[in-house]
Design an enzyme around this catalytic site. Sequence first.
Site, PDB file in Angstrom:
ATOM      1  N   GLY A   1      26.586  85.112  -8.285  1.00  0.00           N
ATOM      2  CA  GLY A   1      27.910  84.924  -7.695  1.00  0.00           C
ATOM      3  C   GLY A   1      28.966  85.025  -8.782  1.00  0.00           C
ATOM      4  O   GLY A   1      29.742  85.975  -8.869  1.00  0.00           O
ATOM      5  N   ARG A   2      28.962  84.023  -9.675  1.00  0.00           N
ATOM      6  CA  ARG A   2      29.954  83.929 -10.734  1.00  0.00           C
ATOM      7  C   ARG A   2      30.020  85.198 -11.586  1.00  0.00           C
ATOM      8  O   ARG A   2      31.106  85.664 -11.931  1.00  0.00           O
ATOM      9  CB  ARG A   2      29.570  82.741 -11.645  1.00  0.00           C
ATOM     10  CG  ARG A   2      30.575  82.417 -12.728  1.00  0.00           C
ATOM     11  CD  ARG A   2      29.941  81.453 -13.760  1.00  0.00           C
ATOM     12  NE  ARG A   2      29.302  80.318 -13.157  1.00  0.00           N
ATOM     13  CZ  ARG A   2      29.907  79.149 -12.910  1.00  0.00           C
ATOM     14  NH1 ARG A   2      31.160  78.976 -13.237  1.00  0.00           N
ATOM     15  NH2 ARG A   2      29.234  78.161 -12.355  1.00  0.00           N
TER      16      ARG A   2
ATOM     17  N   TYR B   1      34.728  80.459  -7.904  1.00  0.00           N
ATOM     18  CA  TYR B   1      34.801  79.016  -7.695  1.00  0.00           C
ATOM     19  C   TYR B   1      36.190  78.443  -7.991  1.00  0.00           C
ATOM     20  O   TYR B   1      36.317  77.296  -8.387  1.00  0.00           O
ATOM     21  CB  TYR B   1      33.721  78.292  -8.526  1.00  0.00           C
ATOM     22  CG  TYR B   1      32.327  78.780  -8.211  1.00  0.00           C
ATOM     23  CD1 TYR B   1      31.755  78.535  -6.970  1.00  0.00           C
ATOM     24  CD2 TYR B   1      31.601  79.519  -9.143  1.00  0.00           C
ATOM     25  CE1 TYR B   1      30.488  79.006  -6.668  1.00  0.00           C
ATOM     26  CE2 TYR B   1      30.330  79.996  -8.849  1.00  0.00           C
ATOM     27  CZ  TYR B   1      29.781  79.734  -7.607  1.00  0.00           C
ATOM     28  OH  TYR B   1      28.530  80.202  -7.312  1.00  0.00           O
TER      29      TYR B   1
ATOM     30  N   CYS C   1      49.628  65.312  -7.955  1.00  0.00           N
ATOM     31  CA  CYS C   1      49.938  63.923  -8.263  1.00  0.00           C
ATOM     32  C   CYS C   1      48.769  63.180  -8.886  1.00  0.00           C
ATOM     33  O   CYS C   1      48.307  62.165  -8.349  1.00  0.00           O
ATOM     34  CB  CYS C   1      50.404  63.228  -6.987  1.00  0.00           C
ATOM     35  SG  CYS C   1      51.821  64.059  -6.283  1.00  0.00           S
TER      36      CYS C   1
ATOM     37  N   GLU D   1      20.493  86.384  -6.852  1.00  0.00           N
ATOM     38  CA  GLU D   1      21.705  86.007  -6.096  1.00  0.00           C
ATOM     39  C   GLU D   1      22.872  85.654  -7.014  1.00  0.00           C
ATOM     40  O   GLU D   1      23.335  84.514  -7.038  1.00  0.00           O
ATOM     41  CB  GLU D   1      21.390  84.783  -5.223  1.00  0.00           C
ATOM     42  CG  GLU D   1      20.252  84.970  -4.257  1.00  0.00           C
ATOM     43  CD  GLU D   1      19.880  83.671  -3.543  1.00  0.00           C
ATOM     44  OE1 GLU D   1      20.196  82.572  -4.047  1.00  0.00           O
ATOM     45  OE2 GLU D   1      19.258  83.755  -2.488  1.00  0.00           O
TER      46      GLU D   1
ATOM     47  N   GLY E   1      23.010  81.982 -10.910  1.00  0.00           N
ATOM     48  CA  GLY E   1      23.218  81.065 -12.022  1.00  0.00           C
ATOM     49  C   GLY E   1      23.516  81.718 -13.351  1.00  0.00           C
ATOM     50  O   GLY E   1      23.590  81.045 -14.378  1.00  0.00           O
TER      51      GLY E   1
HETATM   52  N1  LLP Z   1      22.212  81.025  -4.929  1.00  0.00           N
HETATM   53  C1  LLP Z   1      22.322  79.752  -4.521  1.00  0.00           C
HETATM   54  C2  LLP Z   1      21.335  79.221  -3.590  1.00  0.00           C
HETATM   55  C3  LLP Z   1      23.368  78.943  -4.981  1.00  0.00           C
HETATM   56  O1  LLP Z   1      23.468  77.692  -4.583  1.00  0.00           O
HETATM   57  C4  LLP Z   1      24.322  79.499  -5.870  1.00  0.00           C
HETATM   58  C5  LLP Z   1      25.438  78.680  -6.368  1.00  0.00           C
HETATM   59  C6  LLP Z   1      24.183  80.842  -6.249  1.00  0.00           C
HETATM   60  C7  LLP Z   1      23.115  81.566  -5.770  1.00  0.00           C
HETATM   61  C8  LLP Z   1      25.166  81.528  -7.158  1.00  0.00           C
HETATM   62  O2  LLP Z   1      25.227  80.912  -8.408  1.00  0.00           O
HETATM   63  P1  LLP Z   1      26.107  81.609  -9.566  1.00  0.00           P
HETATM   64  O3  LLP Z   1      25.467  82.934  -9.902  1.00  0.00           O
HETATM   65  O4  LLP Z   1      27.476  81.784  -9.048  1.00  0.00           O
HETATM   66  O5  LLP Z   1      26.064  80.639 -10.683  1.00  0.00           O
HETATM   67  N2  LLP Z   1      31.246  75.200  -8.236  1.00  0.00           N
HETATM   68  C9  LLP Z   1      30.445  75.393  -9.417  1.00  0.00           C
HETATM   69  C10 LLP Z   1      29.286  76.342  -9.163  1.00  0.00           C
HETATM   70  C11 LLP Z   1      28.412  75.907  -8.020  1.00  0.00           C
HETATM   71  C12 LLP Z   1      27.291  76.881  -7.744  1.00  0.00           C
HETATM   72  C13 LLP Z   1      26.686  76.618  -6.411  1.00  0.00           C
HETATM   73  N3  LLP Z   1      25.601  77.468  -6.075  1.00  0.00           N
HETATM   74  C14 LLP Z   1      31.337  75.887 -10.553  1.00  0.00           C
HETATM   75  O6  LLP Z   1      32.540  76.032 -10.356  1.00  0.00           O
HETATM   76  O7  LLP Z   1      30.867  76.071 -11.670  1.00  0.00           O
END
Ligand code: LLP
Length: 473
Positions: free
Chosen positions: A332-333, A430, A400, A330, A288
């Site tokens: 991701g982004r 994403y 569209c 964890e 997150g």
């Molecule tokens: N761990 C779990 C259990 C998660 O569900 C997620 C993301 C992460 C880690 C990684 O989160 P990050 O560090 O990437 O924020 N589609 C949305 C984001 C959805 C995130 C879903 N879960 C967007 O484009 O902003």
Amino acid sequence: MTGDRVAAPDTAAPAAPPGDAPGTGAGTGAGAGAANCTGPADDDLSVWPHSTTRLSDGDLAVGGVPLTEIADRFGTPAYLLDEAEVRGRCRTYVQAFPDTDVLYAAKAFLCRAMAHWVGEEGLGLDVCSAGELELAVTTGFPASRIVLHGNAKSPEDLRAALRLGVGRIVIDSASEIARLAAAVPPGSRQKVLVRVVPGIAAGGHSKIQTGTEDQKFGLCITDGSAQHAIARILDQPGLELVGLHCHLGSQITAEKPFLCAVRRLVGLMARIKDHHGITLPELDLGGGHGIAYHPDEHSLDIPSLARKVRAELTESCAAAGLAVPHLVVEPGRAIAGPAGVALYHVLSVKRTGDRTFVAVDGGMSDNPRPALYGVRYLPRLIGRRSTAAPAPMTVVGRHCEAGDVLAADTALPSDIRPGDLLAVPVAGAYHLSMASGYNLVGRPPVVAVAGGHARLLVRRESLEDFRNRDVGL
Ligand code: LLP
């Protein structure tokens, strides 16, 4: 604070970073209004990959490769990933979080190369489907360093996880406990964590907030569902409960919610010790961590977050008389996002009413984030130098729908014309992982850049791909 009962959602939601317009998704790149035309300097490359350099003809190079060269060679729309940026971000995490398992959240973006890079940098992987899992494992990623998530894991997901031997499965619902226990081969034990809802509101948009009770993920602490699930797991000989997990949400740009989550999870661990006499050895804080999509936004400072989380964990555990659990995060982004750049050609420029619409050859099928979360990006003209004054333009896709907008009221040179190349930074997370087949436009290729070389990682989806999948008449 340790052991505090959680009665109501925390008010520790992060403040919207500067530049965010209300209701447009905090920290997600919104708010580039007409004022932007005189706003962030066109030459501000702060949200671009570190390797980005300016070239003499108005072009930029990333990873030593001119963007115009990528567009010529691979066509558009195309996505590039700066390998050094991905690896550098992994290293930042590994250094900032010693004695911690850092798992890359594959949902942000996964391909074989990405799995390979993060694995080489010492990270584990968070997956949430048999698809992500099998892609990683068939690339050589060790299953023992993989954690399976999901609020509704399919029988196929669970079977693949058990067959391949994933390190951990995170239980997200009570019904999953018996289902998983029944699938574990007799005589073996699967390590599991329980995903709990700590009651903390945080995250860049309501659709990506997962720390409060009004959404589908996890088991609540306040109504006792988490405690109930824990007791049931402890009754299952095939399951070994090793820890608690929470994921507050995504695009969080403040540290406070994470510290609050540590306190609440340690509080629950202390109660588990009291009731069951066991000390859980792991605490997974999820991901997150927010990033900047615009030069006027800020990203979460990872070393600072790591220091504060560690201090909070040590202090809370000491106060609760608990051994400090092994920490897991964890992201991701924050690993993939800033390493990606999207490239588009302009197909048409149209003035309608007060607006100038600049339509490109991609759109909501390769980047659904503006349509989903109201996010706006900061596209930039590439490949020619314009002396024309900047003017507010709305960059739209080719799909569209009127909602297929990539950047509303963003500043671009007023002489923008069909054939121009636009590049959009912070496009690594994403976008393609959420890409769709809408209008059968085809998903773009992914190109890695490193040391002055570009190589294709994922090819463009073709007409042949569409024909091959469509097997009926
Ligand atoms: N761990 C779990 C259990 C998660 O569900 C997620 C993301 C992460 C880690 C990684 O989160 P990050 O560090 O990437 O924020 N589609 C949305 C984001 C959805 C995130 C879903 N879960 C967007 O484009 O902003």
